[in-house]
Design an enzyme around this catalytic site. Structure first.
Site, PDB file in Angstrom:
ATOM      1  N   LYS A  86       0.822  -1.208   0.000  1.00 52.23           N
ATOM      2  CA  LYS A  86       0.000   0.000   0.000  1.00 52.23           C
ATOM      3  C   LYS A  86       0.859   1.261   0.000  1.00 52.23           C
ATOM      4  CE  LYS A  86      -3.972   1.758   2.687  1.00 52.23           C
ATOM      5  NZ  LYS A  86      -4.799   1.475   3.881  1.00 52.23           N
ATOM      6  N   SER A 161      -9.415   2.646   3.533  1.00 52.35           N
ATOM      7  CA  SER A 161      -8.425   3.238   2.659  1.00 52.35           C
ATOM      8  C   SER A 161      -7.710   2.245   1.740  1.00 52.35           C
ATOM      9  CB  SER A 161      -7.390   3.993   3.493  1.00 52.35           C
ATOM     10  OG  SER A 161      -6.708   3.122   4.391  1.00 52.35           O
ATOM     11  N   SER A 185     -10.241  -0.015   7.292  1.00 63.23           N
ATOM     12  CA  SER A 185      -9.503   0.151   6.037  1.00 63.23           C
ATOM     13  C   SER A 185      -9.023  -1.133   5.391  1.00 63.23           C
ATOM     14  CB  SER A 185      -8.306   1.095   6.242  1.00 63.23           C
ATOM     15  OG  SER A 185      -8.751   2.420   6.368  1.00 63.23           O
TER      16      SER A 185
END
Length: 485
Positions: A86, A161, A185
């Site tokens: 990520k 996210s 997330s």
């Protein structure tokens, strides 16, 4: 959409299947990585899930993995398997950009501990998954990398996210993705895209990364992590199957005393004698569930019952309601310290989203919560942790919705202050868990109106295996549905 069909290309296989193929010498890592890169070329332009792609770097890693295979050396659990990381997580040589233009030019010198664990297990790191600026939204768009789309429906969020991670998995770009979770997330994006996400117990997977320093008028200072990041944020995996999520979690389980909340060793957790009871909490009295949400819960109840679990319905659970409300106090009060930075380098969407989110929190706690309220909130958190652990023990799981709504329409959090407040209320299942630090997984249980719908399973502390066993029971009874791209 299409139902499960026999895989014809390496990118269609699970990580467990790919690992076996590498060991059996029926596939090479280079074959697998090239297949995934070809899939990325075919579908990533449409969903924009992965960024900072360096195909030759990935193929170099794969060729090195194949040389190790040929040498007869011991192979790690993820040897030669493509995994994405990520954009808010340190990977050496790649910028930890957080989706912010001003942070895109400085590559990380070291890997975060969770990335080191993936490398040590033999993973081939393929691409960086997109996220919202500063990873503060349940949507995945930013000025640096643009908007990530949900492969099932472009007008719906892929989640946030870790939305780039979930969208890339659903579209077949890699079998496993690394993510992190402080307000859903990992779990929410997995649910939005019809894949599996597991948020581990706080302290199980190391959250350690190199300290970050910033220039201030008073000189260069270390960026201090607020208490909620230290005590509520976790690293963990997303995957297309429960078995792959389990494999990735075992790899990422890294007791690490550099992490302030890291555990030195995991407790011995022998399998319980009987299947755990499952207590269903459909709501906490603050918002009614959409019919698609009720369908997902009903389907999961039926499947867990069929698997032999004793399932009971609870009429709410006050400790979850209080934990969700505490999230709006503790998280947002900690976020206040970052707002000057966000105002300077954040994009317009994140500034609007946070403004509306603070307004939603003010609706519960007032415009300026006091220090006494903040301290009392942390005290109540401790009491709720003990209360929930006593409730769950080693013989019970909780089953909840993921959200009171199906995947939100894109940019719902910046549509208006009123809509933003509705989102915060709807997301009580995502908010309650991080405050308490318990393990939880989301797993698809139904397809409703063309969208995957999932449920959340919550277990006692360090009972990830029990949570994943129940998720496996749901997955085993749910036809796998794949978006057509």
């Amino acid at each position: 959409m299409e139902h499960d069909s026999p895989a014809t290309e390496p990118w269609q296989l699970s990580a467990v299947e790919l690992a076996a193929a590498i060991r059996n010498r029926t596939l090479s890592s280079a074959d697998i990585v090239q297949s995934c890169l070809d899939r990325i070329d075919a579908v990533n332009p449409r969903v924009n899930a992965l960024a900072d792609l360096r195909p030759e770097d990935a193929l170099d890693q794969a060729r090195a993995a194949d040389r190790r295979t040929a040498s007869g050396a011991e192979l790690g659990p993820l040897h030669g398997i493509p995994v994405s990381t990520k954009i808010n997580t340190d990977q050496r040589g790649y910028a930890t950009s957080h989706g912010v233009v001003a942070l895109a030019g400085t590559p990380a010198a070291h890997d975060a501990a969770c990335v080191t664990a993936l490398r040590d297990a033999g993973a081939v790191l393929v691409g960086r998954s997109n996220a919202p600026a500063f990873s503060y939204r349940w949507f995945s768009t930013n000025d640096l990398h643009g908007r990530t789309l949900n492969p099932w429906a472009a007008d719906r969020t892929p989640g946030g996210s870790s939305g780039g991670a979930s969208a890339s998995l659903a579209a077949g770009m890699t079998p496993i993705a690394q993510g992190n979770d402080i307000g859903g997330s990992i779990r929410y994006p997995a649910a939005c895209c019809g894949v599996v996400g597991i948020r581990p117990t706080v302290g199980r997977v190391s959250n350690w990364a190199e300290p970050v320093y910033v220039d201030t008028p008073g000189g260069r200072q270390q960026l201090v992590m607020p208490p909620t990041v230290l005590n509520c944020a976790v690293e963990g995996p997303l995957a297309r199957t429960v078995a792959d999520a389990r494999l990735a979690l075992r790899v990422m389980t890294t007791p690490d005393l550099r992490d302030p909340v890291g555990v030195p060793a995991l407790p011995d957790r022998p399998a319980p004698d009987a299947l755990p009871r499952v207590s269903v909490v459909r709501n906490i009295g603050t918002v009614a569930n959409h019919r698609a949400v009720e369908k997902a819960v009903d389907e999961a109840v039926e499947k867990l019952t069929d698997a032999g679990h004793q399932v009971e319905e609870l009429d709410g659970l006050p400790l979850l309601a209080e934990a969700a409300r505490l999230w709006s106090l503790l998280i947002y009060e900690d976020f206040r310290s970052t707002m000057p930075t966000v105002e300077v380098i954040g994009d317009a969407d994140i500034r609007t989203s946070l403004t509306y989110s603070f307004a939603a929190a003010a609706g519960q706690w007032g415009d300026s919560p006091t220090l006494a309220e903040y301290i009392h909130g942390w005290s109540r958190r401790g009491a709720l942790v003990a209360e929930l652990q006593q409730l769950l023990g080693r013989d019970r799981l909780l089953l909840t919705p993921v959200s009171a709504e199906p995947p939100f329409e894109q940019d719902a959090d910046i549509a208006s202050p009123e809509r933003a407040a509705q989102l915060v209320t709807a997301m009580w299942p995502m908010a309650a868990v991080p405050i308490l630090g318990f393990p939880a997984a989301t797993v698809p249980s139904a397809l409703v109106d063309g969208l995957p719908m999932s449920v959340q399973l919550i277990g006692g502390r360090f009972e990830e295996e029990m949570v994943l066993d129940a998720a496996q029971a749901v997955e085993d009874r749910t036809p796998r549905l794949i978006p057509v791209l």
